[in-house]
Design a protein around this motif. Structure first.
Motif, PDB file in Angstrom:
ATOM      1  N   ARG A 195      -2.499  28.441  -5.063  1.00 43.49           N
ATOM      2  CA  ARG A 195      -3.737  27.656  -5.156  1.00 43.49           C
ATOM      3  C   ARG A 195      -4.957  28.559  -5.038  1.00 43.49           C
ATOM      4  NH1 ARG A 195      -4.163  24.436  -0.625  1.00 43.49           N
ATOM      5  NH2 ARG A 195      -6.088  23.626  -1.538  1.00 43.49           N
ATOM      6  N   ILE A 196      -4.884  29.556  -4.155  1.00 44.26           N
ATOM      7  CA  ILE A 196      -5.997  30.498  -4.003  1.00 44.26           C
ATOM      8  C   ILE A 196      -6.264  31.211  -5.320  1.00 44.26           C
ATOM      9  CG2 ILE A 196      -6.689  32.673  -2.900  1.00 44.26           C
ATOM     10  CD1 ILE A 196      -5.191  31.695  -0.384  1.00 44.26           C
ATOM     11  N   TRP A 197      -5.196  31.670  -5.967  1.00 38.38           N
ATOM     12  CA  TRP A 197      -5.378  32.383  -7.228  1.00 38.38           C
ATOM     13  C   TRP A 197      -5.931  31.473  -8.312  1.00 38.38           C
ATOM     14  CZ3 TRP A 197      -6.713  36.276  -9.655  1.00 38.38           C
ATOM     15  CH2 TRP A 197      -6.436  36.459 -11.005  1.00 38.38           C
ATOM     16  N   ARG A 198      -5.449  30.237  -8.373  1.00 38.48           N
ATOM     17  CA  ARG A 198      -5.944  29.303  -9.388  1.00 38.48           C
ATOM     18  C   ARG A 198      -7.452  29.097  -9.235  1.00 38.48           C
ATOM     19  NH1 ARG A 198      -2.253  25.646 -11.925  1.00 38.48           N
ATOM     20  NH2 ARG A 198      -0.080  26.074 -11.406  1.00 38.48           N
ATOM     21  N   ILE A 199      -7.896  28.876  -8.004  1.00 38.99           N
ATOM     22  CA  ILE A 199      -9.324  28.639  -7.767  1.00 38.99           C
ATOM     23  C   ILE A 199     -10.122  29.910  -8.027  1.00 38.99           C
ATOM     24  CG2 ILE A 199     -11.031  28.107  -5.974  1.00 38.99           C
ATOM     25  CD1 ILE A 199      -9.031  26.135  -4.813  1.00 38.99           C
ATOM     26  N   TRP A 200      -9.600  31.060  -7.599  1.00 44.47           N
ATOM     27  CA  TRP A 200     -10.284  32.334  -7.846  1.00 44.47           C
ATOM     28  C   TRP A 200     -10.472  32.569  -9.344  1.00 44.47           C
ATOM     29  CZ3 TRP A 200     -12.952  36.065  -5.463  1.00 44.47           C
ATOM     30  CH2 TRP A 200     -13.052  37.318  -6.076  1.00 44.47           C
ATOM     31  N   GLU A 225     -10.754  38.060   5.076  1.00 46.72           N
ATOM     32  CA  GLU A 225      -9.845  39.200   4.938  1.00 46.72           C
ATOM     33  C   GLU A 225      -8.512  38.754   4.346  1.00 46.72           C
ATOM     34  OE1 GLU A 225      -8.167  43.036   7.470  1.00 46.72           O
ATOM     35  OE2 GLU A 225      -9.269  41.444   8.495  1.00 46.72           O
ATOM     36  N   VAL A 226      -8.014  37.604   4.781  1.00 50.55           N
ATOM     37  CA  VAL A 226      -6.774  37.072   4.211  1.00 50.55           C
ATOM     38  C   VAL A 226      -6.966  36.756   2.730  1.00 50.55           C
ATOM     39  CG1 VAL A 226      -5.209  35.092   4.227  1.00 50.55           C
ATOM     40  CG2 VAL A 226      -5.836  36.194   6.378  1.00 50.55           C
ATOM     41  N   LEU A 227      -8.079  36.113   2.401  1.00 48.96           N
ATOM     42  CA  LEU A 227      -8.350  35.795   0.998  1.00 48.96           C
ATOM     43  C   LEU A 227      -8.466  37.067   0.164  1.00 48.96           C
ATOM     44  CD1 LEU A 227     -10.964  32.916   1.432  1.00 48.96           C
ATOM     45  CD2 LEU A 227      -8.541  32.705   0.872  1.00 48.96           C
ATOM     46  N   GLU A 228      -9.063  38.092   0.743  1.00 50.66           N
ATOM     47  CA  GLU A 228      -9.196  39.370   0.037  1.00 50.66           C
ATOM     48  C   GLU A 228      -7.821  39.953  -0.287  1.00 50.66           C
ATOM     49  OE1 GLU A 228     -11.345  43.718   0.791  1.00 50.66           O
ATOM     50  OE2 GLU A 228     -10.689  42.488   2.481  1.00 50.66           O
ATOM     51  N   GLU A 232      -3.678  41.044  -4.310  1.00 52.59           N
ATOM     52  CA  GLU A 232      -2.278  40.979  -4.735  1.00 52.59           C
ATOM     53  C   GLU A 232      -2.156  40.445  -6.154  1.00 52.59           C
ATOM     54  OE1 GLU A 232       0.402  37.578  -3.504  1.00 52.59           O
ATOM     55  OE2 GLU A 232       1.211  39.182  -2.257  1.00 52.59           O
ATOM     56  N   PHE A 233      -2.877  39.365  -6.437  1.00 47.64           N
ATOM     57  CA  PHE A 233      -2.795  38.765  -7.763  1.00 47.64           C
ATOM     58  C   PHE A 233      -3.552  39.576  -8.809  1.00 47.64           C
ATOM     59  CE2 PHE A 233      -1.607  35.006  -5.270  1.00 47.64           C
ATOM     60  CZ  PHE A 233      -0.512  34.582  -5.994  1.00 47.64           C
ATOM     61  N   GLU A 234      -4.683  40.183  -8.422  1.00 43.47           N
ATOM     62  CA  GLU A 234      -5.425  41.012  -9.368  1.00 43.47           C
ATOM     63  C   GLU A 234      -4.599  42.229  -9.783  1.00 43.47           C
ATOM     64  OE1 GLU A 234      -8.059  40.508 -10.930  1.00 43.47           O
ATOM     65  OE2 GLU A 234      -9.324  39.098  -9.842  1.00 43.47           O
ATOM     66  N   LYS A 235      -3.801  42.731  -8.854  1.00 43.20           N
ATOM     67  CA  LYS A 235      -2.989  43.910  -9.139  1.00 43.20           C
ATOM     68  C   LYS A 235      -1.817  43.580 -10.049  1.00 43.20           C
ATOM     69  CE  LYS A 235      -0.255  47.485  -6.823  1.00 43.20           C
ATOM     70  NZ  LYS A 235       0.241  47.991  -5.507  1.00 43.20           N
ATOM     71  N   ASP A 236      -1.200  42.428  -9.827  1.00 43.71           N
ATOM     72  CA  ASP A 236       0.046  42.106 -10.538  1.00 43.71           C
ATOM     73  C   ASP A 236      -0.089  40.878 -11.426  1.00 43.71           C
ATOM     74  OD1 ASP A 236       1.341  44.191  -9.192  1.00 43.71           O
ATOM     75  OD2 ASP A 236       1.708  42.902  -7.471  1.00 43.71           O
ATOM     76  N   ARG A 237      -1.237  40.713 -12.084  1.00 47.53           N
ATOM     77  CA  ARG A 237      -1.415  39.517 -12.903  1.00 47.53           C
ATOM     78  C   ARG A 237      -0.351  39.428 -13.998  1.00 47.53           C
ATOM     79  NH1 ARG A 237      -7.584  38.923 -14.680  1.00 47.53           N
ATOM     80  NH2 ARG A 237      -7.380  41.164 -14.882  1.00 47.53           N
ATOM     81  N   TYR A 238       0.097  38.188 -14.210  1.00 50.62           N
ATOM     82  CA  TYR A 238       1.134  37.959 -15.212  1.00 50.62           C
ATOM     83  C   TYR A 238       0.961  36.556 -15.769  1.00 50.62           C
ATOM     84  CZ  TYR A 238       5.721  36.959 -17.200  1.00 50.62           C
ATOM     85  OH  TYR A 238       6.738  36.592 -18.027  1.00 50.62           O
ATOM     86  N   ALA A 278       4.640  38.965  -7.656  1.00 52.87           N
ATOM     87  CA  ALA A 278       4.956  38.687  -6.253  1.00 52.87           C
ATOM     88  C   ALA A 278       5.227  37.203  -6.053  1.00 52.87           C
ATOM     89  CB  ALA A 278       3.800  39.143  -5.358  1.00 52.87           C
ATOM     90  N   TRP A 279       4.376  36.370  -6.674  1.00 53.26           N
ATOM     91  CA  TRP A 279       4.587  34.920  -6.564  1.00 53.26           C
ATOM     92  C   TRP A 279       5.886  34.531  -7.253  1.00 53.26           C
ATOM     93  CZ3 TRP A 279       5.410  30.684  -9.532  1.00 53.26           C
ATOM     94  CH2 TRP A 279       5.184  29.436  -8.948  1.00 53.26           C
ATOM     95  N   GLN A 280       6.143  35.155  -8.415  1.00 49.16           N
ATOM     96  CA  GLN A 280       7.367  34.843  -9.149  1.00 49.16           C
ATOM     97  C   GLN A 280       8.600  35.179  -8.312  1.00 49.16           C
ATOM     98  OE1 GLN A 280       7.784  33.649 -12.313  1.00 49.16           O
ATOM     99  NE2 GLN A 280       5.612  33.357 -12.749  1.00 49.16           N
TER     100      GLN A 280
END
Length: 211
Positions: A137-142, A167-170, A175-181, A193-195
């Motif tokens: 959900r964090i990634w979707r909103i970001w 800091e947690v959100l960062e 994590e998602f910016e690094k491994d976008r898929y 990572a989510w997968q």
């Protein structure tokens, strides 16, 4: 022109003129409309005389306002105050020192000092990240935030997840910016990572064949 009636303000101006005279700025004072005779007279006055002169009822000073420069100053002040308020918000809500350095150019020591001033305490040890569904959900909103300013993006993201520290959100965003898929069957970006964490839920379990 705005007349100045306050004796303290007048005295400050008279002292300023006296200092300028001592600094050989008589030419600028003459350009401001003060004649040589007046300048020489003011230069001879004692401190007590300057106080008495400032306390006289007759207005001797008036100021003019440069509206354009005043507007520019007010705009600059608003920008400064907004940046300061943003900086305070980020520190209060647990921004890391690396985030403060990246977004506000604030050094590590200054971030620690501001934390102490604001009574913000960071727990020692590794942070606990939210469960995979919340991270998704964090990634979707970001990804949906259209503002290009990193400060504004993190602020809007934190408004959506006020119970999590910045800091947690960062960490989750990094994590998602690094491994976008992008999965072929789903246009919503997901990270490896989510997968990996959710692949066990996505596996197909065949039904036993009837005998």
């Amino acid at each position: 022109m705005l007349p100045l009636h306050d004796a303290h303000v007048r005295l400050a101006l008279l002292n300023h003129i006296a200092v300028r005279l001592g600094g050989q700025d008589a030419q600028e004072l003459r350009a401001a409309g003060i004649e040589n005779e007046l300048l020489e007279h003011l230069q001879r006055l004692s401190a007590a005389d300057l106080h008495r002169l400032a306390a006289m009822r007759e207005p001797m000073f008036a100021v003019s306002v440069d509206a354009d420069r005043l507007k520019a100053g007010l705009r600059a002040l608003a920008v400064t105050n907004e940046a300061k308020a943003q900086e305070t918000y980020f520190i209060r809500h647990g921004a890391s020192w690396t985030m403060m350095k990246k977004l506000f150019k604030v050094r590590h020591k200054l971030t620690l000092q501001r934390r102490r001033e604001l009574g913000v305490h960071r727990l020692a040890g590794r942070l606990t990240l939210p469960e995979p569904a919340t991270r998704e959900r964090i990634w979707r909103i970001w990804a949906a935030i259209t503002d290009t300013s990193p400060r504004a993006r993190y602020y809007q993201l934190h408004q959506a997840f006020p119970d999590l520290s910045l800091e947690v959100l960062e960490i989750v965003v990094a994590e998602f910016e690094k491994d976008r898929y992008v999965a072929p069957a789903n246009p919503v970006p997901r990270s490896p990572a989510w997968q990996r964490e959710n692949e066990q839920h996505a596996k197909w379990h065949p039904q036993p064949s009837p005998i």
